[in-house]
Scaffold this motif. Structure first.
Motif, short mmCIF file in Angstrom:
data_model
loop_
_atom_site.label_atom_id
_atom_site.label_comp_id
_atom_site.label_asym_id
_atom_site.label_seq_id
_atom_site.Cartn_x
_atom_site.Cartn_y
_atom_site.Cartn_z
N GLU A 1 4.21 7.85 -1.30
CA GLU A 1 5.03 7.13 -0.38
C GLU A 1 4.42 5.81 0.31
OE1 GLU A 1 5.33 9.32 3.39
OE2 GLU A 1 3.08 9.13 3.69
N SER A 2 5.40 5.10 0.61
CA SER A 2 5.09 3.59 1.03
C SER A 2 4.46 3.71 2.25
CB SER A 2 6.55 2.60 0.76
OG SER A 2 6.16 1.63 1.28
N VAL A 3 3.59 2.63 2.46
CA VAL A 3 2.89 2.76 3.78
C VAL A 3 3.40 1.40 4.32
CG1 VAL A 3 0.69 2.80 5.10
CG2 VAL A 3 0.94 4.36 2.99
N ALA A 4 3.02 0.30 3.59
CA ALA A 4 3.18 -1.00 4.13
C ALA A 4 3.22 -1.96 3.01
CB ALA A 4 2.06 -1.56 5.03
N TYR A 5 4.30 -2.99 3.15
CA TYR A 5 4.37 -3.94 2.00
C TYR A 5 4.87 -5.32 2.46
CZ TYR A 5 9.42 -2.96 2.18
OH TYR A 5 10.75 -2.84 2.51
N ILE A 6 4.56 -6.16 1.74
CA ILE A 6 5.15 -7.59 1.97
C ILE A 6 6.09 -8.09 0.39
CG2 ILE A 6 4.72 -10.12 2.39
CD1 ILE A 6 1.95 -9.01 3.31
N ALA B 1 5.84 6.25 10.24
CA ALA B 1 4.79 7.06 10.53
C ALA B 1 3.47 6.43 10.85
CB ALA B 1 4.40 7.93 9.52
N VAL B 2 3.42 4.94 10.57
CA VAL B 2 2.17 4.01 10.62
C VAL B 2 2.69 2.83 11.58
CG1 VAL B 2 1.35 4.99 8.34
CG2 VAL B 2 2.45 2.73 8.38
N GLN B 3 3.65 2.58 11.93
CA GLN B 3 4.18 1.57 12.44
C GLN B 3 3.32 1.24 13.89
OE1 GLN B 3 6.92 -0.96 11.88
NE2 GLN B 3 5.91 -1.97 13.38
N TRP C 1 0.83 -1.34 -0.10
CA TRP C 1 0.16 -0.04 -0.23
C TRP C 1 0.89 1.42 -0.05
CZ3 TRP C 1 -5.20 0.15 -0.37
CH2 TRP C 1 -5.89 -1.22 -0.22
N TYR C 2 0.58 2.19 -0.67
CA TYR C 2 1.21 3.58 -0.94
C TYR C 2 -0.06 4.53 -0.48
CZ TYR C 2 5.41 1.26 -3.14
OH TYR C 2 6.36 0.66 -3.37
N LEU D 1 -6.43 6.55 13.53
CA LEU D 1 -5.99 7.52 12.31
C LEU D 1 -5.65 8.79 12.81
CD1 LEU D 1 -8.52 5.66 10.05
CD2 LEU D 1 -6.14 6.18 9.60
N LYS D 2 -4.90 9.55 12.30
CA LYS D 2 -4.54 10.96 12.49
C LYS D 2 -4.82 11.76 11.38
CE LYS D 2 -0.50 9.27 15.24
NZ LYS D 2 0.87 9.32 15.49
N PRO D 3 -5.09 13.15 11.40
CA PRO D 3 -5.23 13.95 10.47
C PRO D 3 -4.20 13.72 9.18
CG PRO D 3 -5.82 15.11 12.16
CD PRO D 3 -5.11 13.87 12.65
N GLU D 4 -3.00 13.64 9.69
CA GLU D 4 -1.89 13.65 8.70
C GLU D 4 -1.97 12.11 7.83
OE1 GLU D 4 -1.61 14.05 11.88
OE2 GLU D 4 0.27 13.34 12.90
N ASP D 5 -3.00 11.28 8.09
CA ASP D 5 -2.79 10.04 7.38
C ASP D 5 -3.98 10.40 6.26
OD1 ASP D 5 -3.21 8.18 10.37
OD2 ASP D 5 -1.39 8.27 9.03
N THR D 6 -4.44 11.59 6.21
CA THR D 6 -5.44 11.85 4.79
C THR D 6 -4.63 11.89 3.67
OG1 THR D 6 -6.87 13.12 6.39
CG2 THR D 6 -6.70 13.89 4.03
#
Length: 114
Positions: free
Chosen positions: A49-54, A65-67, A39-40, A88-93
């Motif tokens: 930006e990359s968020v999570a990946y396998i 930032a999301v760990q 996910w980006y 969730l945070k506003p900066e996750d928008t």
């Protein structure tokens, strides 16, 4: 040809949760070679930006930032990859995109209000 369709985005208050889904067609989880699934996100005026990946079926990897708040998972029976987003945070928008090997989905909007 792999096609990806994201869903699950929306408007949520800070501290809330959402689960994004990415349904894949043209590939079979558990049978096809999946080197990368992830996910980006892209916020207005910022680079994607990359968020999570396998990678290669190994362990999950997360942006700092999301760990601890987000979790990526897959369901082979549904050919779907998920992103569970908690606290969730506003900066996750951002618009969130899934990627599988070289294919991208169309994105789903996530808006977090303060």
């Amino acid at each position: 040809q792999v096609q990806l369709v994201e869903s699950g985005g929306g408007l949520v208050q800070a501290g809330g949760s959402l689960r994004l889904s990415c349904a894949a067609s043209g590939i079979i989880f558990g049978r096809s070679v999946i080197g990368f699934i992830g996910w980006y996100r892209q916020a207005p005026g910022k680079e994607r930006e990359s968020v999570a990946y396998i990678f290669n079926g190994g362990r999950s990897n997360y942006a700092a930032a999301v760990q601890g708040r987000f979790a990526i998972s897959t369901d082979n029976a549904k050919n779907t990859v998920y992103l569970q987003m908690n606290s969730l945070k506003p900066e996750d928008t951002a618009v969130y995109y899934c990627k599988l090997n070289g294919a991208w989905g169309q994105g789903t909007q996530v808006t977090v209000s303060s």
